[in-house]
Write an enzyme that holds these catalytic residues in place. Structure first.
Site: not given
Ligand code: ADP
Length: 397
Positions: A17, A179, A240, A331, A385
């Site tokens: 990103k 995170h 994962r 989410g 972020e």
């Protein structure tokens, strides 16, 4: 007066990103995404002035490097190169070495590469992003913002493993958590939305993307989180496994599996991909489930059940709960997954507001459920972020 822009690079395992953030207003002037790295359908797209451009990345490999090269050309063609004051990189694992944002030097880059054994999917990708950006913009100051930093407030009882203490003193084996930038951002936004000082607010922040983690936040500080020494633990993720009995590792190695094969299976062939047998991508799993695919249905059930179990257990470190916060690609966007998690939380009194839940998607925030029992809400907050990374880079300048 010239502009003061920060180029933020978030170089992940399967995506990159990027954003040009106006460090004064916080606005994203350009935002882009390279995705499906490692797959033939790798693409890079960006938005600028409301216009979206998408290009495929035709090269067969090294999609991270090709994406950075494309960003350099884009900065030039948009005339932004002279306005850039810094580059901020999101780096997953800072180990015990990095407890806050740092200015990048060759030594810092080498340390990040050395920490790759702790975050095998992410740190190498982060370092590739740094090296490509250093070569492309040699005169710009660059900063590394670590996902582990927010969790440095965890108490010892939360970060200590129930293993020999020597493993901590000798190797630094403990819970670090990841995170952090996302959990930090959404908790601040949630406090603003609820009109409460963050220092008096308690949240369970649930970041569900290709990587996924839950964080218990008490009085604005991280007090526990589901990822641990590496980003492999906790929730089931795209590829994962999350939490699993360590005895399985011994069992497989006794069956003749090499160490590489075991950890490749746990890091790259588990999660949504492993359980569904078809794809690591939540959207693909949901589509297959609608068509009646049994593996996809099971993956959906395992994922949502495990998220709900974590939310339940993360009540323990808190003295009250203001909100469960959903964020990350899944989410923020997936209605069926959020609904199923909320259904699993019925004993905690959560009742979904179906219309509000359907509305809070694709970039919209909202309160999507309430619990009279707890005096709490569940809310959706798109993470940002990039904004945190830009702010912290400029603060260090
Ligand atoms: P990363 O951890 O790589 O940053 P993201 O936060 O972008 O990942 O999340 C990627 C995940 O979000 C993928 O599993 C993708 O399928 C999922 N996702 C994105 N949009 C939707 C949607 N509309 N419905 C369900 N899942 C979605």
């Amino acid at each position: 007066m010239s502009n003061s822009f920060v180029l933020v690079i978030n170089s992940g395992s399967s995506s990159l990103k990027f954003a040009v953030i106006d460090s004064v207003s916080g606005d994203a002037i350009v935002s882009g995404l390279g995705e499906c790295f490692g797959l033939p359908e790798a693409v890079i797209s960006w938005k600028h002035n409301g216009e979206k451009v998408e290009e495929s990345i035709d090269q067969p490999d090294n999609h991270h490097q090709h994406a950075i090269n494309r960003i350099v050309a884009l900065m030039d063609s948009l005339g932004f190169t002279a306005d850039l004051v810094a580059i901020g990189h999101r780096i997953v694992h800072g180990g015990e070495k990095f407890t806050s944002t740092v200015r990048i030097t060759e030594t810092v880059t080498a340390e990040i590469e050395k920490l790759a054994d702790l975050a095998p999917l992410h740190n190498p990708a982060g370092a590739i992003g740094i090296r490509a950006a250093m070569a492309a913009f040699p005169s710009l100051p660059q900063f590394a913002v670590f996902d582990t930093a927010f969790h440095q407030t965890m108490p010892e009882k939360a970060f200590t493993g129930a293993i020999s203490n020597e493993l901590y003193t000798e190797y630094g084996i403990r819970r670090y958590g990841f995170h952090g930038t996302s959990h930090y951002f959404v908790s601040r936004e949630a406090a603003k939305m609820l009109n409460k000082p963050v220092e008096e607010s308690s949240f369970i922040s649930v970041h569900l993307g290709n990587g996924a983690s839950v964080c218990a936040i008490s009085n604005g500080q991280s007090v526990d989180t589901s990822m641990g020494f590496t980003p492999l633990s906790g929730l089931m993720m795209g590829t994962r496994c999350g939490d699993l009995d360590p005895g399985i590792i011994e069992f497989l190695m006794k069956k003749g599996w090499s160490q590489e094969k075991v950890f490749d299976a746990l890091n790259k062939k588990s999660g949504f991909l492993g359980v569904s047998g078809i794809t690591s991508d939540a959207r693909g799993v949901l589509e297959a489930m609608e068509e009646g695919h049994e593996g996809a249905k099971l993956a959906f059930e395992v994922f949502t059940y495990r998220v709900a179990k974590y939310i339940g257990s993360y009540m323990i470190p808190l003295d009250h709960l203001d909100a469960v916060i959903f964020t990350g690609g899944i989410g923020e966007n997936s209605l069926p997954i959020r609904s199923e998690i909320l259904r699993n939380l019925k004993l905690l009194g959560f009742v979904e507001d179906e219309k509000a839940n359907a509305d809070a998607r694709f970039g919209a925030s909202g309160i999507v459920a309430k619990s009279e029992l707890l005096g709490a809400v569940a809310m959706v907050i798109p993470t940002n972020e990039e904004f945190v990374i830009a702010q912290q880079s400029v603060e260090l300048l």
